[in-house]
Design an enzyme around this catalytic site. Sequence first.
Site, PDB file in Angstrom:
ATOM      1  N   HIS A  74       0.834  -1.219   0.000  1.00 16.35           N
ATOM      2  CA  HIS A  74       0.000   0.000   0.000  1.00 16.35           C
ATOM      3  C   HIS A  74       0.861   1.258   0.000  1.00 16.35           C
ATOM      4  O   HIS A  74       1.822   1.370   0.753  1.00 16.35           O
ATOM      5  CB  HIS A  74      -1.032   0.004   1.123  1.00 16.35           C
ATOM      6  N   GLU A 126      -4.920   1.789   2.774  1.00 16.53           N
ATOM      7  CA  GLU A 126      -4.924   0.638   3.682  1.00 16.53           C
ATOM      8  C   GLU A 126      -5.078   1.092   5.124  1.00 16.53           C
ATOM      9  O   GLU A 126      -5.782   0.467   5.914  1.00 16.53           O
ATOM     10  CB  GLU A 126      -3.622  -0.163   3.517  1.00 16.53           C
ATOM     11  N   GLU A 127      -4.424   2.204   5.459  1.00 13.59           N
ATOM     12  CA  GLU A 127      -4.330   2.579   6.875  1.00 13.59           C
ATOM     13  C   GLU A 127      -5.641   3.043   7.493  1.00 13.59           C
ATOM     14  O   GLU A 127      -5.907   2.751   8.648  1.00 13.59           O
ATOM     15  CB  GLU A 127      -3.265   3.677   7.064  1.00 13.59           C
ATOM     16  N   ASP A 150       3.450  -6.419   3.294  1.00 16.07           N
ATOM     17  CA  ASP A 150       3.046  -5.318   4.176  1.00 16.07           C
ATOM     18  C   ASP A 150       3.380  -5.665   5.633  1.00 16.07           C
ATOM     19  O   ASP A 150       2.557  -5.502   6.526  1.00 16.07           O
ATOM     20  CB  ASP A 150       1.544  -5.028   4.015  1.00 16.07           C
ATOM     21  N   HIS A 186       3.895   2.928  12.425  1.00 12.03           N
ATOM     22  CA  HIS A 186       3.009   4.087  12.657  1.00 12.03           C
ATOM     23  C   HIS A 186       3.631   5.179  13.533  1.00 12.03           C
ATOM     24  O   HIS A 186       2.902   5.937  14.184  1.00 12.03           O
ATOM     25  CB  HIS A 186       1.681   3.657  13.308  1.00 12.03           C
ATOM     26  N   ASP A 195       6.334   0.604   6.644  1.00 18.04           N
ATOM     27  CA  ASP A 195       4.879   0.459   6.465  1.00 18.04           C
ATOM     28  C   ASP A 195       4.353   1.585   5.591  1.00 18.04           C
ATOM     29  O   ASP A 195       4.029   2.647   6.093  1.00 18.04           O
ATOM     30  CB  ASP A 195       4.189   0.478   7.838  1.00 18.04           C
TER      31      ASP A 195
HETATM   32 ZN    ZN Z   1       0.809  -1.436   6.297  1.00 17.02          ZN
END
Ligand code: ZN
Length: 461
Positions: free
Chosen positions: A283, A329-330, A357, A428, A295
Amino acid sequence: MDTQFIQFIFSAALIIFSCVHAQKTDEHEKFIDELYQTTLKNGATYDLLGQLCHKFPSRLSGSPGAAAAIEWTKTVMQQYGFDRVFLQDVMVPHWVRGAREQAAIISGRQRTELNVLALGRSVATPAGGITAEVVAVTSLAEVAEFGREKIAGKIVFYNRPFAQEFVNTFRGYVATVDQRSKGASTAAKLGAVAVVIRSVGTGDDDFPHTGSLHYAKDSARIPAAALSSHGADQLARRLLKTPNLRFFLKLHCQYLPDVKSHNVIGEITGSENPDQFIMLGGHIDAWDTGQGAHDDGAGTMQTISALRTLQQMGYKPKNTLRAVMFINEENGLRGGGKYAELAVQNKEKHLVAIESDAGGFTPRAFGIKGGDSSLAKIRTWLDYFPDNTITAIKAGHGGADINPLNRADGTPVVGFIPDSQRYFDYHHSPADIFSAINRRELELGTASLAALIYLVDQFGM
Ligand SMILES: [Zn+2]
């Protein structure tokens, strides 16, 4: 036919079969060996990921950074001469963090500032912020036990540490993440005015980790934010000394109207079955806190790079190889949903959909969901992967962006499983930046993904 003749035929067939089989095995072994060598020596993934992270560090859905990254990945695949590069329209939510958040422990006239990040999808606080007493809990159940009497009017502080006992850190994540996803609504039902959580991360540092929360339909929407592990420790220590401590929280998040965005798709056309796809993706969106290096910048650049490597080695696939950069995606999963919807609508046949991912770390395994026969088949390929790379094929897995395709038409989905020990140090958080990437580990992932694509192309699923 007499028995001797049958035996003769059988032995002859066996000899021919073993020769062909041996020869084939050598050919594939040789190709995959060369694939790893080429990738480790000249792979493009690390350079591409450096460009993505530095040019477009902030790529949350709907943002100018996401739009620019989408255009850039499209251009990269066009410049590589992929046979077809196109965009798939997707409407995405547009949540913005706004100005820098503030959090502070208030004790009399003393004010101690803490690093803080609003959780994704959180609402803002009132313009002047919220100041209230803090109640520390370690679980959603504890909030219920405390009841309205102790929770109403307070800021609830979820201080459950990451479940460190699991070797696979994704299990620890799943065991801890409910305080982020459901903590706000659980506390709001009992009258809490805001929520702060201890970040869902493995690190012992001062980086807060964001991520989506989900507001329940039947409760008020209250602001929610994450503290770093150090910040959470500090708040917990202060609460021990001063139980009626006050806390200040100021968030500026906003929901803007949905934005038209895109999945980006690049293809190398198959020579025998152009209408049959082997799909690999990651993503392109990322949280707005670091650079989305692990990520999922890693997964998207491995995707492009895996196809690029096969192309550079002069490999002519039988089936069409498709690279997909999913959007959203998030905080919405709309890109994966749209891809599946259009695949069904256009009656596309996918042999497999693969997703990377889980970070750009040393390859360990693949997980597969959908079809026991595919699982058994892929397991017979394990010997093709070099030592210290893919050593297991696990049942169940897939990926957030490809699972909708599995649900829609039964396509087998495969999740790439790299080493998970450091992923949640970065996930994140502002620490998820390019310098957290190791070139060799990242390129080994690309080679493993390209090898899997090659094997599916050669042997089917
Ligand atoms: Zn991810």
